[in-house]
Design an enzyme around this catalytic site. Sequence first.
Site, mmCIF file in Angstrom:
data_model
loop_
_atom_site.group_PDB
_atom_site.id
_atom_site.type_symbol
_atom_site.label_atom_id
_atom_site.label_comp_id
_atom_site.label_asym_id
_atom_site.label_seq_id
_atom_site.Cartn_x
_atom_site.Cartn_y
_atom_site.Cartn_z
ATOM 1 N N CYS A 57 0.816 -1.228 0.000
ATOM 2 C CA CYS A 57 0.000 0.000 0.000
ATOM 3 C C CYS A 57 0.842 1.266 0.000
ATOM 4 C CB CYS A 57 -0.982 -0.015 1.163
ATOM 5 S SG CYS A 57 -0.286 -0.613 2.707
ATOM 6 N N ASP A 90 56.649 9.200 32.294
ATOM 7 C CA ASP A 90 57.323 10.207 33.137
ATOM 8 C C ASP A 90 58.738 9.758 33.469
ATOM 9 O OD1 ASP A 90 55.053 11.803 33.326
ATOM 10 O OD2 ASP A 90 54.304 10.734 35.095
ATOM 11 N N ASP A 129 40.760 -2.916 33.617
ATOM 12 C CA ASP A 129 39.880 -3.477 34.640
ATOM 13 C C ASP A 129 38.425 -3.246 34.262
ATOM 14 O OD1 ASP A 129 41.996 -4.233 36.290
ATOM 15 O OD2 ASP A 129 42.055 -2.276 37.293
#
Lengths: 128, 516
Positions: free
Chosen positions: B131, B439, B500
């Site tokens: 339709c 670091d 984690d």
Amino acid sequence: MKAWLNFSPSIVNKRVIADLIKNYNINFNILKANITPKGGKMLIEINGKEAEEGIKFLEEAGIELQPITRVVKKDEDKCIDCGACVSLCPVTAIKIEEDWGVEVDDELCIGCGFCTYSCPMKAIKIIE
Amino acid sequence: MKTVEEINQKIKDGDVVVVTAAEMTQIVRESGAEEAAREVDVVTTGTFGAMCSSGAFLNFGHSDPPIKMAKTYLNGVEAYSGLAAVDAYIGAGQPNRNPDIGFNYGGAHVIEDLIRGKNIELSAESYGTDCYPLTEVKTEINIEKLNQAVMINPRNCYQNYAAATNSTKETLYTYMGTLLPNMGNVSYSSAGELSPLLNDPYFETIGLGTRIFLCGSQGYVIGEGTQHDTSVERENGVPVGGAGTLMLKGNMKKMSPDYVRGATMPKYGSTLFVGLGIPIPILNEDMAKRTAISNEKIVCHIVDYGVARRNRPKIMKTNYKELRTGTIEINGVEVPTSPLSSYKKAAEIAGELKNWINKGEFYLTNPVKKLASKGFEVKPLETRKPSVLVKDIKVKPVITVHPTDEINAVAKKLVDNSVNHVPVVNSTGKLQGIVTSWDIANAVAKGKERLGEVMTRKVVVAHEDEPVDVVARRINKYEISGLPIVDNKNNVKGMITAEDISRLIYAKKGKNGGSL
Ligand code: SF4
Ligand code: SF4
């Protein structure tokens, strides 16, 4: 007054600002600066007894000075006076008026940009 | 005692007495509630604030051949079209599908542009049926061309709302606006004494069918809004928090952009500033008293948005008189406040509604059914699994180093334990900083010897009793790979890493049969 100082590459390395502060009786504030070896711009505020002489000194040193009256512009059609920006201004340049409209005081504004980012209507623009 | 019918007769006759809620507060203060109830027929209220829970049903009409729209976009913003073929609902908070535009032009902006009469690009896709054979349509629409444009807002007009501040060290961008670090500002959203539901706090005159000012047109209340809550504690007769809400309906074709605006809360989303005003009929002395509520008597809490949980901690109690002064004292410090909803517009709306009634353009209504004033409580969403807290997850035993440690020793520790970051603590175990393998490499390259010289002192941390999801958001936000877990005394309890968390999420999804 507030002004943009335009540094050409040739004077970036000269001690102009330090001498200005040392030799003239002025109140001097750097509101913004972006200077690289290729030159740059600095937004300053200069007041006090010898401000005029100081400005002359800057111009003689080869720094182009563009006085400005407005740092930010609030688009009144866009602004809905919500007030979200009011508490963000570090120098209380934004105030709620008697009629509860929100106004920005250009004399006080230092162009930090905090209000422009946070305004939900993007109604405040910093004028470059 | 007056009736709505009597008031409407007065409107017709041109001798109705209408005042705004702010004016009513003055009148009752000066001449008392009894006299005010005799004199005043209607009190008008107003508010103009960001109301995300807003949107509109649009009907586009049928194309030839017709299409059953399955995915529908208006100027790039999706409108939900899981309805009959050419109906869609555009929600104010829907971001643009183009991520570069995102919140800067969302559903709320489409709504504003429709009301402004602008042309809007419509693009729709479908699967095609017998339709409705068409599978794609692209065209331009505007509000004139639409069959219907009906604003239906599921939750507007909060009765009251907690003010917001932020105790963390970082700026937060929230639906309450930008919140500066270290409780640098407070934002509040209620229009206070002008706010509609604070002037009829027990819903004695408001309900299904109440005619209202909605975005510059005449709209209707169609019931309690979602999250309507009648259980909130009251002070001076009005709730101290969210409480009542309204579901509203209005014809967008009659609205004015002066009273409805699309907006963007930075890093939060798009939202709609909705202007609404409700007339309160002064049927008796009680209603006169209630509409006389002043900012001073309307209390709310300031809550801490630094805690991203359902129940945010309350910092202190205040009232709207204090908030409106522009500063408030928190722990001895003067903090600036921001209203977030326009008091100027709210007053304009109350004034405009007053005009309409005075001019005989707006008549009051008796609600078909009043809003519930008891028996409504907001239930939380129970998640299938309670949220996992940081302290519930297994993390590797904590390895720490001290600021006085030598770089070489720290490097060895990192390698021996195969970790990438270690928290730096003082002699009593309190967090001082953090150091990463990068670091260390940097320190070696530059010939530094002591850890104190290279560690990062500003550390983003996870608290033991925070949900892991909140920590995951933080890891993303700061683009870091892990952070130290501390207790409430700043003692280091462990490290939580992005790994984690992804392991945890994987386990969760895996068990539920989901996929990543
Ligand atoms: S935040 Fe923007 S819209 Fe709101 S008052 Fe400030 S400038 Fe106007
Ligand atoms: S730019 Fe900064 S200083 Fe100027 S008005 Fe905005 S917040 Fe205040």
